[in-house]
Design an enzyme around this catalytic site. Structure first.
Site, PDB file in Angstrom:
ATOM      1  N   PRO A   6       0.806  -1.231   0.000  1.00 24.14           N
ATOM      2  CA  PRO A   6       0.000   0.000   0.000  1.00 24.14           C
ATOM      3  C   PRO A   6       0.834   1.274   0.000  1.00 24.14           C
ATOM      4  O   PRO A   6       0.533   2.213  -0.751  1.00 24.14           O
ATOM      5  CB  PRO A   6      -0.828  -0.140   1.283  1.00 24.14           C
ATOM      6  N   ASP A   7       1.880   1.330   0.804  1.00 21.25           N
ATOM      7  CA  ASP A   7       2.745   2.510   0.814  1.00 21.25           C
ATOM      8  C   ASP A   7       3.350   2.760  -0.556  1.00 21.25           C
ATOM      9  O   ASP A   7       3.291   3.873  -1.100  1.00 21.25           O
ATOM     10  CB  ASP A   7       3.876   2.320   1.834  1.00 21.25           C
TER      11      ASP A   7
END
Length: 401
Positions: A168-169
């Protein structure tokens, strides 16, 4: 020719991974990225584990080709200095929790007073509104809430699993970089800036939809529970290591049968069509594994390649560095960081035929460019020194840059 984003100036107030990765991608493509950090220590990743010469690998790997200015934005003089920089910029990126940048006196209205056509970018964890908007966020939380951990498990009925990288990052960083270039292109046509907003949660849900949300796509009728595709993955153990094989169509299935010398599988009623092979995937993969384990990875890769079956070795991170295909792609580059010593990094994945590759500049020291940037903004040398003495800025090199 110049780099694609040559002449674009980006003010970067982001920290950790998603924002810094986005702006590093743009810096690699020629943008001038000015990283604004707190004089009290700067980006948290400066102090991450795996350090050499006082520099962390995480900071180096997300902040190359940038300049650093250390400003205390709690002080009026620090905010004034930032606004002077914004007045010269094309893009302003921040990843504070929703509402924080406005409380700092640096919201969109204030920024547009000095840069009317600015592209402002706000990266959040869960989104700007809603019950989770003000919650702290880290990658595992997004993996859980988005459904990614359940997808990784293979079935709604199995224990969820995290992807063992901060997807996600990093994907939010890639998405932000693409959105920024789109906004810059739109400004070229309209002459107007805009505010780009994105969250880690939105990024991952949108990412999943293209391949993992088929049972949630058709709205009418009950949504069936996501069934397991397979309780095995496509990694096979050989007598000397692991390989991966991916077979999608009838031609590849027949080629696999030839490579493994199992002609009887061609008449097996469980495997006659792609649909049947999917329905009986566990049985199919178990049979393949029973054969693959009888000989070495080198043997099977040669046989599979001979029959043009899609396959590859499964490498450790260290083994990957020396693989002939990675070497042929000229993906990895070594250069000397002034504090970290000899550093190995991967270049950006996209290569531009009309833009020569530029030498990399290592991730900057905290406040390394403070003095030079403020002098560019019209501050006198005495003004800058007074700000250093007052703690409004940090500038490790006291000589003019």
């Amino acid at each position: 020719m110049k780099a694609p984003l040559d002449g674009i100036r980006i003010i970067d107030l982001t920290a950790m991974i998603s924002g810094p990765l986005a702006t590093m991608m743009l810096a690699d493509q020629g943008a001038e990225v000015i990283k604004v950090e707190n004089p009290a220590g700067g980006d948290f990743t400066r102090f991450a584990a795996n350090r050499q010469g006082g520099v962390s690998a995480s900071f180096i790997n997300n902040n190359r080709n940038k300049k650093s200015i250390a400003l205390n934005l709690k002080e009026p003089a620090g905010r004034e200095a930032l606004l002077k920089l914004v007045a010269t910029a094309d893009v302003f990126v921040q990843n504070f929790r929703p509402g924080v940048i406005e409380r700092m006196g640096l919201g969109e209205d204030e920024l547009r007073k000095v840069a009317p056509n600015l592209i402002m970018v706000s990266i959040s964890g869960f989104g700007d509104t809603g019950p989770y908007a003000q919650r702290p966020v880290y990658d595992p939380l997004i993996q859980g809430l988005s459904g990614l951990a359940t997808v990784q498990a293979g079935s709604d009925e199995r224990r969820p699993q995290l992807v063992r990288t901060i997807l996600p990052d990093k994907l939010t960083g890639v998405t932000a970089a693409q959105a920024i270039t789109a906004a810059l292109f739109a400004r070229e046509r309209s002459g107007e800036g805009q505010h780009v907003r994105l969250s880690m949660l939105d990024t991952i849900i949108a990412f999943l939809w293209s391949s993992d949300m088929g049972s949630q796509t058709f709205v009418q009728g009950d949504v069936a529970q996501q069934e397991a595709a397979s309780f095995q993955d496509l990694i096979y153990q050989t007598a000397s290591g692991h390989i991966t094989i991916a077979v999608q169509n009838d031609r590849e299935w027949q080629a696999l049968i030839r490579a493994l010398n199992r002609p009887e599988w061609a008449a097996d009623p469980r495997f006659l069509t792609a649909e049947l092979r999917q329905e009986n995937i566990d049985a199919r993969l178990a049979l393949i594994q029973s054969v693959i384990q009888t000989d070495s990875a080198e043997h099977w890769l040669a046989r599979l390649e001979e029959e043009q079956v899609p396959c590859a070795p499964v490498l450790t991170r260290t083994e990957m560095l020396d693989h002939p295909q990675v070497q042929a792609n000229e993906l990895l580059n070594n250069y000397r960081h002034p504090k970290g010593g000899l550093v190995r990094q991967a270049r950006g994945a996209a290569r531009f035929s009309a833009s020569p590759r530029q030498p990399w500049q290592g991730a900057p020291e905290l406040g390394q460019h403070s003095r030079g940037l403020l002098l560019e903004c019209g501050y006198s040398g005495d003004d800058v020194q007074a700000m250093i003495d007052a703690g409004t800025i940090a500038a490790p090199d006291q000589r003019p840059e």
